[in-house]
Design a protein around this motif. Structure first.
Motif, mmCIF file in Angstrom:
data_model
loop_
_atom_site.group_PDB
_atom_site.id
_atom_site.type_symbol
_atom_site.label_atom_id
_atom_site.label_comp_id
_atom_site.label_asym_id
_atom_site.label_seq_id
_atom_site.Cartn_x
_atom_site.Cartn_y
_atom_site.Cartn_z
ATOM 1 N N UNK A 123 0.841 -1.192 0.000
ATOM 2 C CA UNK A 123 0.000 0.000 0.000
ATOM 3 C C UNK A 123 0.874 1.239 0.000
ATOM 4 N N UNK A 124 0.220 2.359 -0.317
ATOM 5 C CA UNK A 124 0.947 3.627 -0.291
ATOM 6 C C UNK A 124 1.506 3.871 1.108
ATOM 7 N N UNK A 125 0.703 3.540 2.149
ATOM 8 C CA UNK A 125 1.161 3.867 3.505
ATOM 9 C C UNK A 125 2.407 3.052 3.870
ATOM 10 N N UNK A 126 2.478 1.789 3.420
ATOM 11 C CA UNK A 126 3.700 1.013 3.674
ATOM 12 C C UNK A 126 4.893 1.631 2.934
ATOM 13 N N UNK A 127 4.641 2.066 1.685
ATOM 14 C CA UNK A 127 5.717 2.707 0.919
ATOM 15 C C UNK A 127 6.193 3.967 1.617
ATOM 16 N N UNK A 128 5.216 4.781 2.067
ATOM 17 C CA UNK A 128 5.574 6.039 2.721
ATOM 18 C C UNK A 128 6.398 5.751 3.975
ATOM 19 N N UNK A 129 6.005 4.716 4.714
ATOM 20 C CA UNK A 129 6.762 4.376 5.929
ATOM 21 C C UNK A 129 8.202 4.028 5.555
ATOM 22 N N UNK A 130 8.376 3.265 4.461
ATOM 23 C CA UNK A 130 9.724 2.886 4.020
ATOM 24 C C UNK A 130 10.538 4.092 3.593
ATOM 25 N N UNK A 131 9.927 4.963 2.786
ATOM 26 C CA UNK A 131 10.633 6.172 2.327
ATOM 27 C C UNK A 131 10.916 7.076 3.523
ATOM 28 N N UNK A 132 9.933 7.199 4.417
ATOM 29 C CA UNK A 132 10.095 8.043 5.606
ATOM 30 C C UNK A 132 11.283 7.598 6.453
ATOM 31 N N UNK A 133 11.453 6.265 6.567
ATOM 32 C CA UNK A 133 12.571 5.753 7.376
ATOM 33 C C UNK A 133 13.906 6.151 6.751
ATOM 34 N N UNK A 134 13.983 6.088 5.426
ATOM 35 C CA UNK A 134 15.238 6.468 4.751
ATOM 36 C C UNK A 134 15.501 7.964 4.929
ATOM 37 N N UNK A 135 14.433 8.770 4.737
ATOM 38 C CA UNK A 135 14.609 10.223 4.874
ATOM 39 C C UNK A 135 15.048 10.561 6.305
ATOM 40 N N UNK A 136 14.459 9.876 7.288
ATOM 41 C CA UNK A 136 14.816 10.166 8.685
ATOM 42 C C UNK A 136 16.310 9.908 8.913
ATOM 43 N N UNK A 137 16.812 8.826 8.306
ATOM 44 C CA UNK A 137 18.246 8.548 8.473
ATOM 45 C C UNK A 137 19.112 9.636 7.832
ATOM 46 N N UNK A 138 18.653 10.142 6.674
ATOM 47 C CA UNK A 138 19.404 11.242 6.024
ATOM 48 C C UNK A 138 19.388 12.478 6.917
ATOM 49 N N UNK A 139 18.184 12.799 7.454
ATOM 50 C CA UNK A 139 18.060 13.985 8.304
ATOM 51 C C UNK A 139 18.930 13.836 9.553
ATOM 52 N N UNK A 140 18.944 12.625 10.141
ATOM 53 C CA UNK A 140 19.781 12.401 11.331
ATOM 54 C C UNK A 140 21.255 12.572 11.014
ATOM 55 N N UNK A 141 21.646 12.080 9.834
ATOM 56 C CA UNK A 141 23.051 12.252 9.439
ATOM 57 C C UNK A 141 23.403 13.735 9.323
ATOM 58 N N UNK A 142 22.494 14.508 8.733
ATOM 59 C CA UNK A 142 22.745 15.942 8.585
ATOM 60 C C UNK A 142 22.791 16.616 9.964
ATOM 61 N N UNK A 143 21.923 16.163 10.882
ATOM 62 C CA UNK A 143 21.914 16.735 12.245
ATOM 63 C C UNK A 143 23.249 16.459 12.933
ATOM 64 N N UNK A 144 23.786 15.255 12.720
ATOM 65 C CA UNK A 144 25.091 14.925 13.312
ATOM 66 C C UNK A 144 26.176 15.852 12.792
ATOM 67 N N UNK A 145 26.043 16.266 11.539
ATOM 68 C CA UNK A 145 27.011 17.219 10.970
ATOM 69 C C UNK A 145 26.628 18.657 11.302
ATOM 70 N N UNK A 146 25.643 18.802 12.198
ATOM 71 C CA UNK A 146 25.168 20.124 12.632
ATOM 72 C C UNK A 146 24.691 20.968 11.472
ATOM 73 N N UNK A 147 23.978 20.313 10.560
ATOM 74 C CA UNK A 147 23.384 21.034 9.443
ATOM 75 C C UNK A 147 21.870 21.054 9.588
ATOM 76 N N UNK A 148 21.308 22.230 9.331
ATOM 77 C CA UNK A 148 19.854 22.371 9.320
ATOM 78 C C UNK A 148 19.355 22.018 7.921
ATOM 79 N N UNK A 149 18.312 21.201 7.840
ATOM 80 C CA UNK A 149 17.760 20.827 6.537
ATOM 81 C C UNK A 149 16.883 21.972 6.017
ATOM 82 N N UNK A 150 17.219 22.474 4.822
ATOM 83 C CA UNK A 150 16.484 23.595 4.231
ATOM 84 C C UNK A 150 15.175 23.138 3.617
#
Ligand SMILES: [Zn+2]
Length: 401
Positions: A123-150
């Motif tokens: 379903x779309x919601x399962x896909x969104x959960x999968x994509x969301x998990x990947x995006x969260x990891x990217x955002x966390x990586x940027x936070x570790x580098x002390x970068x604000x996501x624009x």
């Protein structure tokens, strides 16, 4: 006649200032290193205003000072360059079986490039959960580098309306999906804007900003995935059309007697000259990659059947590019996706068809993309940077001089 009960309003000072900040930021992006005097001379803003705007951009860490250099009249000037070290722009491309993610700094330098296997789920919601998990990891990586996501922009292979709703993505099995809204929920309202766009549109933005034809005002990108779509840039701007559905060149009919297209019609460009016409059988995306490599091997070895098939694909593609050319007059047409490895054998027939079918003197350059498989993800980051350049600046409130 339209009348207003409140009468004409004075220009909104904050808007004017935001616009001027964007003008200065774009100037520094294009001309760095440059001085405040250079900015004043070229933009027509007076020196005091430029100084105030530059101070604001330095406060927001979008611009920084470098050392002094002698200017033309012999007085040392402080030179300015883009900073943006505390920021990141994120682009994500959802494919049929992969998700690509790219993060760049303000100047477009790559901070991260990921490609992850992804099964859309049921379903779309399962896909969104999968994509969301990947995006969260990217955002966390940027936070570790002390970068604000624009911001985040997500590329989808399908029809995306101007509000960012995915109306139809047949290869993902999605329709009427509020991907941006669902992702915002999955990310628990992350505090940065999320945009959703068609993959060919975003790949065109990537070419316009980062490709060898960067800065071209009239450019068309043709995606060569399971489907064929066009991202159209005219007069320097991405043209989405009234509802957002421009560029469906894949379903222009080239041959009424041609092969069946999955859209239910016959002889569409996608059916005649898409990747399905190269492979002539339904394959999973992973198998497709291996099969394309086999086609390239056979073409290299001069296999007559393979060469004939690629010439036929080039002929169909050339007919499509000729229609685009007669309609839009682009300076360059860039072939992406699976067309890239096949370009040496497809392009000669494309050029032949252009010679036969383009009415105006001259034809656009038709070239293979050099941005690689994550062009659309990179284009997502480009779209975020575009919105910063057009005035949606991060950081504190504009100072009043
Ligand atoms: Zn079709």
């Amino acid at each position: 006649m339209i009348t207003s009960t409140t009468g004409p309003q004075p220009a909104d000072f904050a808007d004017v200032r935001a616009t001027n900040l964007a003008v200065v930021l774009r100037f520094v992006r294009e001309h760095a290193p440059c001085s405040r005097a250079d900015i004043a001379a070229s933009t027509g803003l007076n020196k005091a205003t430029v100084s105030s705007l530059v101070a604001d951009l330095i406060d927001r860490r979008l611009v920084r000072e470098t050392g002094l250099t002698e200017n033309r009249v012999g007085r040392p000037a402080t030179m300015l360059v883009l900073d943006g070290s505390p920021y990141a722009a994120i682009g994500v491309e959802i494919g049929v079986d992969t998700v690509s993610a790219v993060a760049t700094d303000l100047a477009g330098g790559r901070l991260l490039t990921w490609r992850r296997a992804f099964s859309g789920g049921d379903s779309v919601s399962q896909s969104v959960a999968g994509v969301g998990a990947i995006v969260r990891r990217v955002v966390n990586r940027m936070a570790k580098e002390e970068r604000q996501v624009l911001g985040l922009a997500v590329a989808v292979p399908g029809l995306v309306d101007v509000q960012g709703t995915v109306r139809l993505a047949p290869n993902l099995g999605w329709h009427d999906a509020d991907l941006g809204g669902d992702l915002a929920k999955a990310l628990r309202d992350p505090g940065f804007p999320i945009q959703v766009d068609n993959d060919a549109n975003l790949a065109a933005l990537a070419e316009q900003r980062f490709g060898p034809y960067a800065g071209a005002a009239d450019l068309v990108y043709l995606s060569g995935g399971v489907g064929v779509g066009a991202g159209i840039i005219l007069d320097g701007r991405l043209r989405r059309g009234g509802l957002g559905y421009s560029g469906e060149i894949g379903h222009v009919q080239l041959d009424p007697e041609g092969p069946a297209c999955h859209c239910g019609r016959r002889g569409c460009l996608e059916a005649v000259a898409g990747i399905g016409a190269v492979l002539r059988k339904d394959l999973s995306p992973a198998e497709t990659q291996a099969e394309i490599e086999e086609v390239v091997r056979q073409a290299r070895s001069g296999d007559p059947g393979t060469l004939a098939r690629l010439t036929s694909v080039g002929t169909g593609l050339g007919q499509g590019v000729a229609i685009l050319t007669n309609l839009l007059d682009p300076a360059v047409v860039i072939l992406g996706g699976y067309y890239v490895p096949l370009a040496p054998w497809v392009l000669p027939a494309v050029h032949d068809e252009l010679g036969r079918r383009v009415v105006a003197p001259g034809a656009p350059e038709v070239v293979a993309s050099t941005l690689g498989h994550d062009a659309a993800a990179l284009g997502g980051a480009a779209r975020v940077l575009d919105s910063i350049d057009s005035g949606r600046l991060p950081g504190g409130l504009a100072r009043i001089p």
